[in-house]
Design a protein around this motif. Structure first.
Motif, PDB file in Angstrom:
ATOM      1  N   MET A  87      -3.175   2.329  -3.920  1.00 19.99           N
ATOM      2  CA  MET A  87      -2.432   3.557  -4.203  1.00 19.99           C
ATOM      3  C   MET A  87      -3.278   4.765  -3.829  1.00 19.99           C
ATOM      4  O   MET A  87      -4.459   4.845  -4.193  1.00 19.99           O
ATOM      5  CB  MET A  87      -2.071   3.606  -5.699  1.00 19.99           C
ATOM      6  CG  MET A  87      -1.422   4.897  -6.163  1.00 19.99           C
ATOM      7  SD  MET A  87       0.208   5.228  -5.444  1.00 19.99           S
ATOM      8  CE  MET A  87       1.142   3.795  -5.996  1.00 19.99           C
ATOM      9  N   THR A  88      -2.680   5.710  -3.105  1.00 15.04           N
ATOM     10  CA  THR A  88      -3.330   6.979  -2.788  1.00 15.04           C
ATOM     11  C   THR A  88      -2.501   8.103  -3.380  1.00 15.04           C
ATOM     12  O   THR A  88      -1.275   8.145  -3.195  1.00 15.04           O
ATOM     13  CB  THR A  88      -3.468   7.166  -1.265  1.00 15.04           C
ATOM     14  OG1 THR A  88      -4.202   6.063  -0.720  1.00 15.04           O
ATOM     15  CG2 THR A  88      -4.200   8.457  -0.947  1.00 15.04           C
ATOM     16  N   ILE A  89      -3.169   9.024  -4.093  1.00 15.84           N
ATOM     17  CA  ILE A  89      -2.494  10.107  -4.810  1.00 15.84           C
ATOM     18  C   ILE A  89      -2.986  11.439  -4.262  1.00 15.84           C
ATOM     19  O   ILE A  89      -4.196  11.653  -4.145  1.00 15.84           O
ATOM     20  CB  ILE A  89      -2.781  10.000  -6.324  1.00 15.84           C
ATOM     21  CG1 ILE A  89      -2.216   8.676  -6.871  1.00 15.84           C
ATOM     22  CG2 ILE A  89      -2.182  11.187  -7.085  1.00 15.84           C
ATOM     23  CD1 ILE A  89      -2.621   8.376  -8.302  1.00 15.84           C
ATOM     24  N   PRO A  90      -2.087  12.373  -3.919  1.00 17.45           N
ATOM     25  CA  PRO A  90      -2.507  13.635  -3.299  1.00 17.45           C
ATOM     26  C   PRO A  90      -3.071  14.629  -4.312  1.00 17.45           C
ATOM     27  O   PRO A  90      -2.884  14.489  -5.531  1.00 17.45           O
ATOM     28  CB  PRO A  90      -1.203  14.165  -2.687  1.00 17.45           C
ATOM     29  CG  PRO A  90      -0.144  13.674  -3.628  1.00 17.45           C
ATOM     30  CD  PRO A  90      -0.609  12.296  -4.058  1.00 17.45           C
ATOM     31  N   SER A  99      -7.006  12.148  -4.176  1.00 14.65           N
ATOM     32  CA  SER A  99      -7.553  13.144  -3.267  1.00 14.65           C
ATOM     33  C   SER A  99      -7.756  14.480  -3.967  1.00 14.65           C
ATOM     34  O   SER A  99      -7.023  14.828  -4.889  1.00 14.65           O
ATOM     35  CB  SER A  99      -6.609  13.340  -2.070  1.00 14.65           C
ATOM     36  OG  SER A  99      -6.383  12.131  -1.402  1.00 14.65           O
ATOM     37  N   GLY A 100      -8.751  15.236  -3.489  1.00 15.60           N
ATOM     38  CA  GLY A 100      -8.942  16.604  -3.952  1.00 15.60           C
ATOM     39  C   GLY A 100      -9.325  16.726  -5.412  1.00 15.60           C
ATOM     40  O   GLY A 100      -9.776  15.767  -6.046  1.00 15.60           O
ATOM     41  N   ASP A 112       0.854  -1.183   0.000  1.00 16.38           N
ATOM     42  CA  ASP A 112       0.000   0.000   0.000  1.00 16.38           C
ATOM     43  C   ASP A 112       0.892   1.235   0.000  1.00 16.38           C
ATOM     44  O   ASP A 112       1.726   1.402   0.905  1.00 16.38           O
ATOM     45  CB  ASP A 112      -0.893   0.026   1.237  1.00 16.38           C
ATOM     46  CG  ASP A 112      -1.871  -1.141   1.274  1.00 16.38           C
ATOM     47  OD1 ASP A 112      -1.974  -1.862   0.259  1.00 16.38           O
ATOM     48  OD2 ASP A 112      -2.523  -1.330   2.319  1.00 16.38           O
ATOM     49  N   ILE A 113       0.712   2.092  -0.991  1.00 12.52           N
ATOM     50  CA  ILE A 113       1.553   3.282  -1.112  1.00 12.52           C
ATOM     51  C   ILE A 113       0.688   4.527  -1.123  1.00 12.52           C
ATOM     52  O   ILE A 113      -0.297   4.610  -1.868  1.00 12.52           O
ATOM     53  CB  ILE A 113       2.422   3.217  -2.383  1.00 12.52           C
ATOM     54  CG1 ILE A 113       3.493   2.126  -2.225  1.00 12.52           C
ATOM     55  CG2 ILE A 113       3.079   4.568  -2.665  1.00 12.52           C
ATOM     56  CD1 ILE A 113       4.431   2.008  -3.378  1.00 12.52           C
ATOM     57  N   SER A 114       1.065   5.490  -0.284  1.00 11.06           N
ATOM     58  CA  SER A 114       0.423   6.805  -0.276  1.00 11.06           C
ATOM     59  C   SER A 114       1.476   7.828  -0.680  1.00 11.06           C
ATOM     60  O   SER A 114       2.432   8.075   0.060  1.00 11.06           O
ATOM     61  CB  SER A 114      -0.130   7.115   1.123  1.00 11.06           C
ATOM     62  OG  SER A 114      -0.765   8.375   1.137  1.00 11.06           O
TER      63      SER A 114
END
Length: 324
Positions: free
Chosen positions: A112-115, A138-139, A73-75
């Motif tokens: 995967m989480t992307i800002p 996100s956003g 899991d990658i943020s």
């Protein structure tokens, strides 16, 4: 020199050449943080340094060994720090892009989480991340999803395309065999062909345009007979009459949703507006004094403003926003 010795020397030279070719070269990436590789990418504004996520190598194969590929899991952080040697100041960078081929073939990725600072997901950025199950963006900062960005992610079940994206590249979700639904925001103005080829479990595509946009004839790879198209209530006839959208066998209104209302938000130091119809826009400072009055056509608009707090009125909608 004997023939056997000549062959041996050539074999050694060939192995050496292969080693050099497969090794990461200086400059392929600038630094590494928590298993992810980054390349410095200039400045944003007067002072902020920016970076993009890149693969270990700039050319195929993009990683020298499976052990060097990001896994789990990658943020991706909004700001990443380049750690300097003892006695030197660590330098922060704003992450603004997931570069081309950044995670190509990283089969060990899970989630995967992307800002919101990321404005582009590059071509083939996640290609063949075959065990990745979800991508959360996100956003509203993302603008472009590149060609084949998620192609071959055959365990991908969920990806959100945030409001603000304007372009989705060709074959972006090709071979995503476990993807069941796709929601495309009204800010998208261009889509490539073969967007969803071989997405066998895809059941619904939801769109939000008051007027259907033009897309390539093979955008949906002939899958319209088995996929339900959900559209804003009251626009069904327009979609059925369209040359491409009209090929969907089932077109139905989204439950409890009419044509998408105006959107008011901020990103990258500017006020951003999505207007389904022409509108007068009134911008007030926190003191109540009018800062600007704009007459804008339907579509997406960017209005730079000094940092501060504003009240924005569009028709009956009023929003308080902060510009950083």
């Amino acid at each position: 020199m004997t023939r056997a010795k000549r062959i041996s020397i050539w074999a050694i030279a060939l192995v050496g050449l292969m080693t050099v070719t497969s090794a990461a070269k200086a400059g392929d990436y600038d630094f590494k943080s928590k298993g992810v590789y980054y390349k410095k990418n200039g400045l944003s504004g007067a002072f902020s340094r920016v970076a993009k996520v890149v693969p270990e190598k700039a050319s195929y194969p993009y990683y020298t060994a499976d052990a060097n590929k990001p896994t789990g899991d990658i943020s991706i952080p909004r700001t990443v720090t380049e750690r300097k040697a003892l006695g030197f100041v660590d330098i922060p960078y704003i992450v603004t892009e997931i570069g081309d081929y950044a995670f190509y073939g990283c089969k060990g990725l899970k989630r995967m989480t992307i800002p919101s600072s990321v404005h582009r997901i590059g071509n083939e950025a996640f290609r063949e991340c075959s065990w990745m199950t979800s991508v959360e963006v996100s956003g509203n900062g993302l603008r472009v999803i590149g060609d084949a960005a998620f192609a071959g992610c055959d365990h991908l079940e969920r990806v959100n395309i945030p409001h603000g994206v304007t372009k989705i590249g060709r074959a972006a979700f090709d071979l995503c065999g476990n993807l069941e639904k796709l929601d495309i925001p009204s800010t998208v103005t261009a889509m490539g062909d073969n967007l969803i080829e071989d997405c066998d479990k895809l059941k619904t595509i939801t769109v939000h345009w008051a007027t259907p946009i033009d897309v390539p004839a093979n955008a949906f790879s002939g899958s319209q007979n088995r996929i339900t198209l959900k559209v804003p209530r009251g626009t069904e006839a327009a979609y059925r009459a369209h040359a491409v959208w009209g090929r969907f066998k089932v077109i139905e209104p989204t439950a409890n949703e009419a044509v998408e209302a105006s959107r008011i938000y901020t990103s990258d130091g500017a006020l951003r507006l999505t207007l389904p119809s022409p509108e007068a826009v009134y911008i007030y400072g926190i003191s109540g004094a009018m800062v600007k009055r704009l007459a804008l056509p339907a579509g997406n608009h960017v209005q730079p403003l000094p940092a501060g707090i504003y009240v924005v009125r569009v028709g009956d909608a009023v929003a308080k926003v902060i510009v950083n």
